[in-house]
Design a protein around this motif. Structure first.
Motif, PDB file in Angstrom:
ATOM      1  N   ALA A 146     -20.333  -7.385  -1.699  1.00  0.00           N
ATOM      2  CA  ALA A 146     -19.540  -7.042  -3.213  1.00  0.00           C
ATOM      3  C   ALA A 146     -20.088  -8.068  -3.894  1.00  0.00           C
ATOM      4  N   ALA A 147     -19.982  -7.675  -5.299  1.00  0.00           N
ATOM      5  CA  ALA A 147     -20.983  -8.737  -6.569  1.00  0.00           C
ATOM      6  C   ALA A 147     -19.405  -9.816  -6.420  1.00  0.00           C
ATOM      7  N   THR A 148     -21.018 -11.362  -7.621  1.00  0.00           N
ATOM      8  CA  THR A 148     -19.358 -11.835  -7.474  1.00  0.00           C
ATOM      9  C   THR A 148     -20.676 -12.457  -8.403  1.00  0.00           C
ATOM     10  N   LYS A 149     -21.101 -13.426  -8.069  1.00  0.00           N
ATOM     11  CA  LYS A 149     -22.132 -14.129  -8.967  1.00  0.00           C
ATOM     12  C   LYS A 149     -23.201 -13.567 -10.201  1.00  0.00           C
ATOM     13  N   SER A 150     -23.702 -11.979  -9.699  1.00  0.00           N
ATOM     14  CA  SER A 150     -23.699 -10.991 -10.703  1.00  0.00           C
ATOM     15  C   SER A 150     -23.084 -10.519 -12.230  1.00  0.00           C
ATOM     16  N   TYR A 151     -21.424  -9.952 -10.954  1.00  0.00           N
ATOM     17  CA  TYR A 151     -20.358 -10.128 -12.056  1.00  0.00           C
ATOM     18  C   TYR A 151     -20.499 -11.314 -13.631  1.00  0.00           C
ATOM     19  N   VAL A 152     -20.369 -12.006 -12.968  1.00  0.00           N
ATOM     20  CA  VAL A 152     -20.294 -13.305 -13.985  1.00  0.00           C
ATOM     21  C   VAL A 152     -21.306 -13.667 -15.252  1.00  0.00           C
ATOM     22  N   ASN A 153     -22.577 -13.706 -14.312  1.00  0.00           N
ATOM     23  CA  ASN A 153     -23.320 -13.032 -15.295  1.00  0.00           C
ATOM     24  C   ASN A 153     -23.966 -12.511 -16.359  1.00  0.00           C
ATOM     25  N   ALA A 218     -10.821  -6.901  -9.908  1.00  0.00           N
ATOM     26  CA  ALA A 218     -10.024  -8.084  -9.138  1.00  0.00           C
ATOM     27  C   ALA A 218      -9.492  -6.899  -7.296  1.00  0.00           C
ATOM     28  N   ALA A 219      -8.531  -5.711  -8.412  1.00  0.00           N
ATOM     29  CA  ALA A 219      -8.490  -4.926  -7.485  1.00  0.00           C
ATOM     30  C   ALA A 219      -9.952  -4.224  -7.232  1.00  0.00           C
ATOM     31  N   LEU A 220     -10.757  -3.960  -7.576  1.00  0.00           N
ATOM     32  CA  LEU A 220     -12.446  -3.239  -6.856  1.00  0.00           C
ATOM     33  C   LEU A 220     -12.074  -4.305  -5.355  1.00  0.00           C
ATOM     34  N   LYS A 221     -12.283  -5.602  -5.916  1.00  0.00           N
ATOM     35  CA  LYS A 221     -12.790  -6.687  -4.588  1.00  0.00           C
ATOM     36  C   LYS A 221     -11.371  -6.902  -3.477  1.00  0.00           C
ATOM     37  N   CYS A 222      -9.989  -5.959  -3.602  1.00  0.00           N
ATOM     38  CA  CYS A 222      -9.410  -5.782  -2.822  1.00  0.00           C
ATOM     39  C   CYS A 222      -9.932  -4.547  -1.839  1.00  0.00           C
ATOM     40  N   LYS A 223     -10.446  -3.907  -2.250  1.00  0.00           N
ATOM     41  CA  LYS A 223     -10.490  -2.503  -2.148  1.00  0.00           C
ATOM     42  C   LYS A 223     -11.701  -2.956  -0.634  1.00  0.00           C
ATOM     43  N   GLU A 224     -13.084  -3.616  -1.584  1.00  0.00           N
ATOM     44  CA  GLU A 224     -13.954  -3.351  -1.358  1.00  0.00           C
ATOM     45  C   GLU A 224     -14.097  -4.439  -0.167  1.00  0.00           C
ATOM     46  N   PRO A 326     -15.915 -10.313   4.757  1.00  0.00           N
ATOM     47  CA  PRO A 326     -16.483  -9.855   3.452  1.00  0.00           C
ATOM     48  C   PRO A 326     -17.651  -9.576   2.518  1.00  0.00           C
ATOM     49  N   ASP A 327     -19.054  -9.756   3.591  1.00  0.00           N
ATOM     50  CA  ASP A 327     -19.923  -9.810   2.979  1.00  0.00           C
ATOM     51  C   ASP A 327     -20.452  -8.211   3.748  1.00  0.00           C
ATOM     52  N   ASN A 328     -19.745  -7.211   4.861  1.00  0.00           N
ATOM     53  CA  ASN A 328     -20.448  -6.254   5.052  1.00  0.00           C
ATOM     54  C   ASN A 328     -19.242  -5.370   4.788  1.00  0.00           C
ATOM     55  N   PRO A 329     -18.676  -5.190   3.669  1.00  0.00           N
ATOM     56  CA  PRO A 329     -17.936  -4.371   4.152  1.00  0.00           C
ATOM     57  C   PRO A 329     -18.076  -2.438   4.953  1.00  0.00           C
ATOM     58  N   ALA A 330     -17.240  -2.580   4.968  1.00  0.00           N
ATOM     59  CA  ALA A 330     -17.017  -0.451   5.520  1.00  0.00           C
ATOM     60  C   ALA A 330     -17.552   0.417   4.963  1.00  0.00           C
ATOM     61  N   ALA A 331     -18.969   1.275   5.502  1.00  0.00           N
ATOM     62  CA  ALA A 331     -18.928   2.572   4.599  1.00  0.00           C
ATOM     63  C   ALA A 331     -19.383   1.919   3.192  1.00  0.00           C
ATOM     64  N   LEU A 332     -20.190   0.739   2.966  1.00  0.00           N
ATOM     65  CA  LEU A 332     -21.078   0.477   1.517  1.00  0.00           C
ATOM     66  C   LEU A 332     -22.050   0.034   1.884  1.00  0.00           C
ATOM     67  N   LYS A 333     -22.543  -0.198   0.957  1.00  0.00           N
ATOM     68  CA  LYS A 333     -24.668  -0.672   0.849  1.00  0.00           C
ATOM     69  C   LYS A 333     -24.371  -1.768  -0.900  1.00  0.00           C
ATOM     70  N   LYS A 334     -25.125  -2.671  -0.347  1.00  0.00           N
ATOM     71  CA  LYS A 334     -25.302  -3.599  -1.844  1.00  0.00           C
ATOM     72  C   LYS A 334     -25.852  -2.430  -3.056  1.00  0.00           C
ATOM     73  N   VAL A 335     -26.793  -2.050  -2.785  1.00  0.00           N
ATOM     74  CA  VAL A 335     -27.259  -0.643  -3.606  1.00  0.00           C
ATOM     75  C   VAL A 335     -26.916   0.945  -3.753  1.00  0.00           C
ATOM     76  N   THR A 336     -25.928   0.514  -4.723  1.00  0.00           N
ATOM     77  CA  THR A 336     -25.223   2.141  -4.431  1.00  0.00           C
ATOM     78  C   THR A 336     -26.068   3.271  -5.539  1.00  0.00           C
ATOM     79  N   VAL A 337     -26.693   3.998  -4.940  1.00  0.00           N
ATOM     80  CA  VAL A 337     -27.526   5.197  -5.531  1.00  0.00           C
ATOM     81  C   VAL A 337     -26.670   6.270  -5.901  1.00  0.00           C
ATOM     82  N   THR A 338     -26.950   6.871  -7.499  1.00  0.00           N
ATOM     83  CA  THR A 338     -25.948   8.227  -7.477  1.00  0.00           C
ATOM     84  C   THR A 338     -26.701   9.172  -8.415  1.00  0.00           C
ATOM     85  N   ARG A 339     -25.940   9.667  -8.335  1.00  0.00           N
ATOM     86  CA  ARG A 339     -26.983  10.746  -9.462  1.00  0.00           C
ATOM     87  C   ARG A 339     -26.524  11.953 -10.172  1.00  0.00           C
TER      88      ARG A 339
END
Length: 339
Positions: A146-153, A218-224, A326-339
């Motif tokens: 989950a992004a935190t400091k990168s969102y703020v920066n 905030a809503a995204l973080k609740c889901k993530e 919270p560090d490892n949400p199910a089914a999510l990765k740090k870098v999401t690559v979409t096309r």
């Protein structure tokens, strides 16, 4: 201590690190934007980065008076449609700078005549190379998914760009003071929401103007992090249908800054409290809802941004309370690559 908590605590230092270099790194890009004199600004992003772009939309419109639109990356990556973008400035935001659809849209915007800039936490990266200008947001390595400091920066980098572009001394001063204000925000305790929110099946996040972007994040973080369904709405839209779902087991968290929208958010929440005792608001103007402590930074934009910091601390606690990592949400990765 979780990585998410650790990285939330690093936010003030990360912001200070970014702002230290602003005259050398951000001011020249702002000068280029000012010289280009765009008629419109277009943002390209996904996820938390898109919520940062949403925040900057309001900031650009409020400070510079320029309309801002979000561009769907699939226009380039899936549909391959060329775009006529002469007179537009484009801001692409990505923590990794690696998602191919974001890169494709930035390349299309540049080919179409737009002035392009990337706000990234990774240099070099495909996105930074696709844009004319690249700004390192200097958040540092982020290990939690989950992004935190990168969102703020990302937002701070954008606000600094706006401040130099508009030659807005009030915003520059607010940014100079921001690391200290974010330290205060990091110490705020919103844990009195834990019990009712942890038991909920769904909740609403409300905001208006820049705080609408905070509500969306905030809503995204609740889901993530907490596997909890949460939806963000503008307080202006609350009475147009969404309020019908609210009952006593449906918490409402309202993000209000010290700005022109605060009273309107307060008024909407007052109307919801009768249906639900679990209404929370970051304002001292509402005697009906439960007050969330906040930091008054002295500027409406930084007031709004500071609200996400205590929420990040809260949602990390919420995730743990619900038996999750919270560090490892199910089914999510740090870098999401979409096309």
């Amino acid at each position: 201590m979780t990585k998410m908590r650790q990285e939330t605590e690093e936010i003030p230092v990360a912001v200070a690190r970014l702002l230290e270099t602003a005259p050398e790194t951000i001011a020249p890009i702002a000068k280029a934007f000012k010289a280009f004199d765009p008629r419109v600004v277009v943002t390209i992003a996904r996820g938390s980065s898109d919520h940062a772009a949403y925040f900057l939309k309001y900031a650009i419109e409020l400070v510079l008076g320029l309309p801002v639109a979000s561009q769907g990356p699939s226009i380039a990556s899936i549909y391959g449609a060329p775009m006529k973008m002469g007179g537009a400035a484009t801001i692409a935001i990505s923590q990794s700078g690696a998602s191919s659809d974001i890169v494709a849209m930035a390349e299309t915007a540049r080919k179409g005549g737009a002035l392009t800039a990337a706000l990234v936490n990774t240099l070099p990266s495909p996105l930074s190379q696709a844009c004319e200008h690249a700004l390192d947001i200097r958040a540092g390595t982020e290990y939690a998914v989950a992004a935190t400091k990168s969102y703020v920066n990302s937002i701070v980098a954008g606000l600094a760009l706006i401040a130099y572009w508009a030659e807005d001394d009030a915003l520059k001063t607010a940014l100079e003071r921001l690391p200290e204000q974010l330290e205060k925000a990091e110490s705020l305790d919103w844990s009195h929401m834990l019990e009712p929110v942890a038991k909920a099946q769904s909740l609403y996040m409300l905001g208006r103007g820049p705080t609408m972007a905070i509500a969306a994040e905030a809503a995204l973080k609740c889901k993530e992090t907490s596997e909890l369904h949460a939806e963000a709405y503008s307080s202006a839209e609350m009475l147009h249908g969404p309020v019908s779902l609210v009952d006593r087991d449906f918490p409402v968290i309202a993000f209000a800054a010290r700005d022109a929208a605060e009273s309107s958010i307060v008024d909407i929440v007052k109307g919801v409290v009768a249906k639900n005792p679990h209404c929370y608001i970051s304002s001292d103007q509402s005697a009906d809802a439960i007050q969330l402590p906040f930091v008054a930074t002295g500027h409406p934009l930084t007031d709004a941004l500071a609200l996400i910091v205590p929420f990040y601390r809260f949602v990390e606690q919420l995730s743990l309370k619900r038996g999750l990592d919270p560090d490892n949400p199910a089914a999510l990765k740090k870098v999401t690559v979409t096309r």
